[in-house]
Design an enzyme around this catalytic site. Structure first.
Site, PDB file in Angstrom:
ATOM      1  N   ALA A  35       0.868  -1.177   0.000  1.00  0.00           N
ATOM      2  CA  ALA A  35       0.000   0.000   0.000  1.00  0.00           C
ATOM      3  C   ALA A  35       0.905   1.228   0.000  1.00  0.00           C
ATOM      4  O   ALA A  35       2.097   1.129   0.279  1.00  0.00           O
ATOM      5  CB  ALA A  35      -0.878  -0.015   1.255  1.00  0.00           C
ATOM      6  N   GLY A  44       0.461  -5.064   0.796  1.00  0.00           N
ATOM      7  CA  GLY A  44      -0.753  -5.075  -0.010  1.00  0.00           C
ATOM      8  C   GLY A  44      -0.547  -5.695  -1.372  1.00  0.00           C
ATOM      9  O   GLY A  44      -1.485  -6.194  -1.981  1.00  0.00           O
ATOM     10  N   GLU A  70      -1.061  -9.292  -0.760  1.00  0.00           N
ATOM     11  CA  GLU A  70      -2.487  -9.491  -0.483  1.00  0.00           C
ATOM     12  C   GLU A  70      -3.311  -9.401  -1.757  1.00  0.00           C
ATOM     13  O   GLU A  70      -4.303 -10.108  -1.920  1.00  0.00           O
ATOM     14  CB  GLU A  70      -2.952  -8.479   0.563  1.00  0.00           C
ATOM     15  CG  GLU A  70      -2.359  -8.755   1.944  1.00  0.00           C
ATOM     16  CD  GLU A  70      -2.651  -7.657   2.923  1.00  0.00           C
ATOM     17  OE1 GLU A  70      -2.289  -6.487   2.639  1.00  0.00           O
ATOM     18  OE2 GLU A  70      -3.224  -7.943   3.987  1.00  0.00           O
ATOM     19  N   GLU A 112       4.476  -5.683   7.159  1.00  0.00           N
ATOM     20  CA  GLU A 112       3.739  -4.666   7.910  1.00  0.00           C
ATOM     21  C   GLU A 112       4.204  -4.552   9.361  1.00  0.00           C
ATOM     22  O   GLU A 112       4.189  -3.471   9.937  1.00  0.00           O
ATOM     23  CB  GLU A 112       2.241  -4.958   7.863  1.00  0.00           C
ATOM     24  CG  GLU A 112       1.596  -4.711   6.510  1.00  0.00           C
ATOM     25  CD  GLU A 112       1.687  -5.906   5.568  1.00  0.00           C
ATOM     26  OE1 GLU A 112       2.514  -6.811   5.795  1.00  0.00           O
ATOM     27  OE2 GLU A 112       0.922  -5.911   4.581  1.00  0.00           O
TER      28      GLU A 112
HETATM   29  N1  T1G Z   1       4.638   3.311  -0.146  1.00  0.00           N
HETATM   30  C1  T1G Z   1       5.097   4.523  -0.542  1.00  0.00           C
HETATM   31  N2  T1G Z   1       6.367   4.739  -0.989  1.00  0.00           N
HETATM   32  C2  T1G Z   1       7.197   3.679  -1.011  1.00  0.00           C
HETATM   33  C3  T1G Z   1       6.796   2.379  -0.599  1.00  0.00           C
HETATM   34  C4  T1G Z   1       5.445   2.224  -0.156  1.00  0.00           C
HETATM   35  N3  T1G Z   1       4.967   1.030   0.221  1.00  0.00           N
HETATM   36  N4  T1G Z   1       7.869   1.554  -0.738  1.00  0.00           N
HETATM   37  C5  T1G Z   1       8.880   2.290  -1.216  1.00  0.00           C
HETATM   38  N5  T1G Z   1       8.491   3.567  -1.391  1.00  0.00           N
HETATM   39  C6  T1G Z   1       9.289   4.668  -1.919  1.00  0.00           C
HETATM   40  C7  T1G Z   1      10.453   5.017  -1.017  1.00  0.00           C
HETATM   41  O1  T1G Z   1      10.028   5.929  -0.021  1.00  0.00           O
HETATM   42  C8  T1G Z   1      11.417   5.639  -2.003  1.00  0.00           C
HETATM   43  O2  T1G Z   1      10.932   6.954  -2.275  1.00  0.00           O
HETATM   44  C9  T1G Z   1      11.197   4.827  -3.275  1.00  0.00           C
HETATM   45  O3  T1G Z   1       9.893   4.223  -3.139  1.00  0.00           O
HETATM   46  C10 T1G Z   1      12.223   3.747  -3.473  1.00  0.00           C
HETATM   47  O4  T1G Z   1      12.219   2.977  -2.256  1.00  0.00           O
HETATM   48  C11 T1G Z   1      -2.477  -2.952   3.227  1.00  0.00           C
HETATM   49  C12 T1G Z   1      -0.839  -1.870   5.087  1.00  0.00           C
HETATM   50  C13 T1G Z   1      10.160  -2.112  -2.032  1.00  0.00           C
HETATM   51  C14 T1G Z   1      12.134  -3.244  -0.973  1.00  0.00           C
HETATM   52  O5  T1G Z   1       6.587  -2.071   3.764  1.00  0.00           O
HETATM   53  O6  T1G Z   1      10.691  -2.280   1.565  1.00  0.00           O
HETATM   54  O7  T1G Z   1       0.984  -2.726   2.275  1.00  0.00           O
HETATM   55  O8  T1G Z   1      12.957   8.231  -1.423  1.00  0.00           O
HETATM   56  O9  T1G Z   1      14.617   3.508  -1.698  1.00  0.00           O
HETATM   57  O10 T1G Z   1      15.889   0.142  -1.756  1.00  0.00           O
HETATM   58  O11 T1G Z   1      -1.590  -4.779   4.382  1.00  0.00           O
HETATM   59  O12 T1G Z   1      11.106   0.311  -0.722  1.00  0.00           O
HETATM   60  O13 T1G Z   1      12.741   7.674  -3.867  1.00  0.00           O
HETATM   61  O14 T1G Z   1      11.193   9.355  -2.794  1.00  0.00           O
HETATM   62  O15 T1G Z   1      13.314   1.722  -0.450  1.00  0.00           O
HETATM   63  O16 T1G Z   1      14.912  -0.574  -4.008  1.00  0.00           O
HETATM   64  C15 T1G Z   1       4.054  -2.727   2.952  1.00  0.00           C
HETATM   65  C16 T1G Z   1       8.292  -0.869   1.832  1.00  0.00           C
HETATM   66  C17 T1G Z   1       3.387  -1.412   3.069  1.00  0.00           C
HETATM   67  C18 T1G Z   1       7.517  -2.151   1.577  1.00  0.00           C
HETATM   68  C19 T1G Z   1      12.448  -1.291  -2.501  1.00  0.00           C
HETATM   69  N6  T1G Z   1       5.207  -2.625   2.091  1.00  0.00           N
HETATM   70  N7  T1G Z   1       9.287  -0.653   0.806  1.00  0.00           N
HETATM   71  O17 T1G Z   1      13.659  -0.949  -1.872  1.00  0.00           O
HETATM   72  O18 T1G Z   1      13.993   1.371  -2.857  1.00  0.00           O
HETATM   73  S1  T1G Z   1       2.038  -1.451   4.218  1.00  0.00           S
HETATM   74  C20 T1G Z   1       6.402  -2.267   2.586  1.00  0.00           C
HETATM   75  C21 T1G Z   1      10.445  -1.363   0.785  1.00  0.00           C
HETATM   76  C22 T1G Z   1       0.893  -2.427   3.427  1.00  0.00           C
HETATM   77  C23 T1G Z   1      -1.222  -3.696   3.533  1.00  0.00           C
HETATM   78  C24 T1G Z   1      -0.214  -2.915   4.283  1.00  0.00           C
HETATM   79  C25 T1G Z   1      11.446  -0.961  -0.249  1.00  0.00           C
HETATM   80  C26 T1G Z   1      11.528  -1.920  -1.435  1.00  0.00           C
HETATM   81  P1  T1G Z   1      12.032   8.131  -2.608  1.00  0.00           P
HETATM   82  P2  T1G Z   1      13.614   2.418  -1.712  1.00  0.00           P
HETATM   83  P3  T1G Z   1      14.718  -0.023  -2.657  1.00  0.00           P
END
Ligand code: T1G
Length: 657
Positions: A63, A102, A105, A125
């Site tokens: 998400a 998400g 999911e 999460e």
């Molecule tokens: N939402 C918004 N922005 C995100 C994002 C996300 N989920 N994931 C990454 N970004 C942005 C990050 O801030 C950065 O922005 C750019 O993308 C590159 O990220 C409903 C509630 C996928 C392994 O926790 O683990 O889903 O600084 O530098 O090193 O149940 O990003 O360039 O402006 O980290 O290649 C669950 C979080 C969300 C994954 C890639 N998902 N992201 O790593 O790039 S909660 C996560 C990561 C959810 C549901 C629930 C990593 C990555 P900017 P990066 P990277």
């Protein structure tokens, strides 16, 4: 479809593609456009099956975290997933990259999943202080069984495609490109009229847990002592999977997710997620470039050398080997080299024994580590990390020798924890090549890497080290040169506050208990005993500094666990400290000698006495430009000193932004 989601027909298969760089996060716009595309494809009589794919480097990584805490905008992800689940045509997810949160999911709403061989899939999460909020707690155990689902949700760690195939999370690993493979899979599903398998209706993998709460408790036992809200909530929600009807359990999941998202712990952990990414936006990394322009690709480090085969040197060498980088561990003391090599082998063997490393990986990593007893072995290294005795003269001598040996363009890094790197740089003919890489012990475990940007450090080398830190799996933070840089400078302030508290009446166990209750895994005095009190004692003596109680403990031979006594007493073979009346007497005598009147302290008094001075020192560090932003200081304390992530960091806790 307004650009973020498009769909086309490939024969009788609809291919819906999400294209929302950089990670295809499920923003409101993506959800709305995705729902529209799904409805169109489903309504199209010429469409017999639907494939979901993503453009770019990864399938949906979750998400959109930046939307959290704001009013939910319809359609929420649950609505999109519910619509998918009621479609009667075969739905196939074509996944690649990191399929997280998400994103995973969303695939569980599909009937089949086909993955690229390098795909990783997870529900991270919990790392954001949340739980999967779009059906993950109820669908994942139904698809792969509780014994595989619970660890994925409670650790937040991803699993690779082969294991995902083994446990049934995916149905096929594509031999080449995943999209054609998924389209072929969809066609076969239509041709063979494969039964539509709605995950929410799968019950057989939970049958063994029905009416057997002990069986469930055994699966989640490793996390039963969780103190934070999210893991405790996840355990309760997973418990519902075999006990409540799906729809009822989903209502509980939604309520829990909303409660956690609005809670202080998740807000702090989401702050740290963005703080880690903000650290990469340090002005020193983009000196004259417009922030939108990406700097030239930093040079790669193919061969490293580590000077000093002590605890830090061996840990640093392991960091390189773990990242697939060849490294030579050098120490002029041959016994130190042998001891270091044996320590590395023992640590890898321990990881293999615990199932955290395969024997093959251990062999590969050991194969990347060579050893030598002469600095000449560093002559071909792209990066040399000095990790010798913490003494300026010793370090300068090593750098002088390296200057004559290292190849042109080599990076000359020091792992010093507090010495002046600008002074070290005066001992070489190439000060621009000198930089600080301050690892934290154990270097192969702790994620923080303070990258010390010295006055003469070449910006290209700074960028290369920042990129290297990410490749090593570290959390890099750029800091300036001062005594102790950021982390240790604030640690010294806390140590002084602890000394003062002990003199005024608190005892070690009270101080440690207050900070453990605050959220630290270990109290600071127990940590001191573990690390040993001698190093700090020698440093204080070398610099004419005093800490009355810590000095008295060392003068009494109480150097910590290795001596069997420090702030606490340790029974033979035990690493668990026991309060020692001799220490209380020593402290009381010291207070009396210094004329300090003792009184009792409550835990509520202890925490601010220790943390407020740290926050004030952090403000000074920011004012001096030693740290670029408050969130950098918070990253340092969370990833280098065990500050509880659920409290965001000292500056976040102190309301300093
Ligand atoms: N939402 C918004 N922005 C995100 C994002 C996300 N989920 N994931 C990454 N970004 C942005 C990050 O801030 C950065 O922005 C750019 O993308 C590159 O990220 C409903 C509630 C996928 C392994 O926790 O683990 O889903 O600084 O530098 O090193 O149940 O990003 O360039 O402006 O980290 O290649 C669950 C979080 C969300 C994954 C890639 N998902 N992201 O790593 O790039 S909660 C996560 C990561 C959810 C549901 C629930 C990593 C990555 P900017 P990066 P990277």
């Amino acid at each position: 479809m307004n650009g973020l989601v498009s769909w086309r027909r490939d024969g009788d298969v609809a291919v819906i593609t999400i294209d929302n760089p950089p990670v295809n996060a499920l923003s409101h716009a993506v959800r709305a456009q995705l729902l529209a595309a799904v409805r169109e494809a489903d309504a199209d009589a010429a469409v017999s099956a639907i494939v979901f794919a993503c453009a770019g480097r990864t399938f949906v990584a979750g998400a959109d975290i930046s939307e959290f805490g704001k009013p939910a905008q319809s359609p929420i992800l649950l609505d999109v997933i519910a619509t998918l689940e009621h479609i009667d045509k075969p739905l196939v997810a074509a996944v690649h990259g990191t399929v997280l949160g998400g994103g995973l999911e969303l695939t569980l709403a599909c009937h089949f999943r086909v993955a690229d061989a390098r795909t990783k899939l997870g529900l991270p999460e919990i790392k954001l202080g949340l739980i999967p909020g779009a059906g993950g707690t109820q669908r994942l155990p139904r698809l792969i069984g509780m014994e595989h689902a619970a660890p994925m949700i409670l650790t937040g760690g991803p699993i690779a495609a082969p294991l995902a195939l083994e446990v049934g999370l995916i149905d096929e690993i594509a031999e080449s490109d995943v999209l054609p493979a998924a389209i072929t899979f969809a066609r076969r599903a239509v041709r063979d009229t494969l039964p539509i398998r709605r995950v929410s209706e799968m019950e057989n993998k939970l049958a063994g847990l029905r009416g057997k709460p002990d069986a469930y408790a055994a699966i989640v036992a490793p996390w039963a002592g969780a103190r934070l809200d999210a893991p405790k909530a996840a355990i309760e929600l997973l418990r519902l999977a075999p006990t409540l009807p799906f729809a009822e359990a989903m209502r509980e999941e939604r309520a829990t997710f909303t409660r956690l998202m609005n809670g202080e712990q998740s807000k702090a952990q989401r702050y740290l997620f963005f703080a880690e990414r903000a650290a990469a936006k340090h002005p020193a990394l983009h000196p004259s470039l417009h922030p939108a322009l990406k700097p030239a690709e930093p040079r790669a480090i193919a061969q490293a050398a580590v000077i000093g085969a002590g605890t830090m040197g061996t840990g640093i060498a392991m960091c390189f080997a773990n990242a697939g980088i060849a490294v030579v561990l050098i120490d002029t003391d041959a016994t130190a080299v042998a001891r270091g090599r044996a320590s590395i082998d023992k640590q890898y063997e321990s990881s293999v024994a615990r199932g955290r490393l395969t024997a093959d990986d251990k062999a590969k990593r050991l194969g990347l580590i060579s050893t030598a007893a002469s600095l000449a072995a560093a002559k071909d290294a792209d990066l040399i990390v000095e990790a010798v005795f913490e003494d300026m003269d010793v370090k300068k001598a090593v750098f002088r020798d390296l200057d004559a040996i290292a190849k042109p363009g080599a990076v000359l890094a020091t792992n010093t924890s507090y010495l002046d790197i600008n002074d070290i740089a005066t001992s070489v003919s190439r000060p621009g090549a000198v930089i600080g890489l301050h690892f934290f012990s154990p270097a192969n475990v702790m994620r923080l890497l303070e990258i010390v940007n010295a006055t003469a450090t070449d910006p290209a080398i700074l960028a290369a080290m920042f990129a290297l830190a990410r490749k090593l799996g570290k959390v890099p933070v750029i800091v300036g040169v001062c005594r102790g840089f950021v982390g240790n400078r604030m640690l010294q302030v806390r140590a002084a506050a602890i000394e003062r508290l002990l003199l005024e009446g608190a005892l070690p166990a009270q101080i440690d208990a207050a900070l453990v209750d605050f959220g630290f895994a270990m109290g600071p005095l127990a940590v001191s005993d573990l690390a040993g009190l001698g190093i700090s004692w020698r440093m204080r003596k070398a610099n004419g500094l005093h800490a009355a109680i810590a000095d008295a403990l060392c003068e009494a031979g109480r150097f910590g666990i290795k001596a069997g006594k420090g702030y606490y007493r340790y029974d033979a073979g035990s690493r668990r400290g026991v309060p020692d009346p001799d220490v209380a007497a020593l402290i009381e005598q010291t207070s009396k000698r210094l004329g300090v009147t003792r009184r009792t302290f409550t835990p509520d008094e202890i925490v601010p006495r220790l943390i407020t001075p740290m926050i004030e020192e952090g403000r000074r560090i920011l004012a001096e430009g030693i740290a670029h932003q408050a969130s950098d200081i918070d990253l340092i304390w969370v990833h280098g000193y065990g500050w509880p992530a659920a409290r965001g960091g000292p500056m976040y806790y102190g309301g300093v932004s």
